[in-house]
Motif scaffolding. Structure first.
Motif: not given
Ligand code: ADP
Ligand code: ADP
Length: 232
Positions: A13, A47, A51, A166
């Protein structure tokens, strides 16, 4: 072919100094008809792996397959069709439509695809998830566990090759979580479903045939478990 697999999967990312390598070279094959749990600390890439295997996001390099379809060479339209026709999803938030009954929520994916439900299969699914006498209720009239059961049934109605979940018990109290996990186990054992579940909860992973452990975007361990009839 395995139900799903990743080969040297890398997902990054952002770029430059802010780049995050969520997956750092994961190679794994998931056999059909099994229940696989993916565990690991927060931020380890669970995750992201789910995905990318489910065609909801694309790898930076490497390959992801569902059956023998390589997702990287599929168009966005083909991925949408693949998700609709071959995959099922269960998320932590149930994502039910509040104005529809349980029955209408369950058949929504088929309705959207313009398909009519196979009556016998629908009865089997609804019976398996234990919702036969709750079908007319709206989500607000159901417990959290019952709402998640509706979401599980919805994921199954189209007979998906693989169901991706998930943290499906993340919003449930321990009793409802045990019910839903028992149901997911039944889907695999009795209905032959392939199931991949992300969880950080060891007591949830105990229901799986196999547990994959991720750390820092890498697959660090893989554990076969005897089928736990005793936990059901
Ligand atoms: P999970 O419990 O599924 O890991 P997260 O809260 O980590 O849930 O992530 C929720 C959503 O936010 C997911 O779609 C993930 O791809 C996105 N996400 C997670 N971390 C980041 C980040 N640092 N910046 C942007 N989006 C994020
Ligand atoms: P897990 O599910 O194990 O908690 P994730 O796959 O959600 O891990 O995240 C792995 C890493 O990638 C984390 O550092 C997270 O912040 C980052 N990440 C996830 N999604 C995004 C995103 N959409 N944008 C930027 N970073 C993300």
């Amino acid at each position: 072919a395995p139900a799903a697999r990743a080969v040297a999967a890398v997902k990054q990312y952002g770029g430059g100094d802010a780049a995050v390598r969520a997956l750092d070279g994961v190679t794994v094959a998931l056999a059909a008809g099994r229940f696989t749990a993916v565990m690991g600390p927060s931020g380890s890439g669970k995750s992201t792996l789910l995905h990318c295997l489910a065609g909801l996001d694309r790898l930076t390099s490497g390959q992801a397959y569902v059956g023998d379809v390589e997702l990287g060479s599929a168009s966005d339209k083909q991925l949408t069709l693949l998700r609709r026709e071959k995959l099922g999803f269960v998320f932590q938030s149930f994502n039910l439509l509040p104005t529809l009954s349980a029955a209408e929520n369950i058949t929504l994916p088929l309705d959207l695809a313009g398909r009519s439900p196979d009556k016998d299969w629908l009865d089997t699914v609804v019976g398996t998830v234990g919702l036969t006498d709750r079908l007319k209720h709206r989500p607000a009239e159901l417990s959290g566990g019952q709402q998640q059961r509706v979401a599980v049934a919805r994921a199954l109605v189209s007979r998906p090759e693989v169901v991706f979940a998930d943290e499906p018990t993340g919003n449930l109290d321990s009793r409802s979580a045990a019910e839903v996990l028992g149901l997911l186990r039944t889907m695999v054992t009795d209905l032959g479903q392939t199931l991949v579940m992300v969880t950080h909860d060891p007591s949830a992973a105990a229901y799986a045939d196999e547990v994959l452990f991720l750390a820092d975007g890498r697959l660090v361990d893989r554990l076969e478990q005897p089928t736990r009839d005793s936990v059901l």
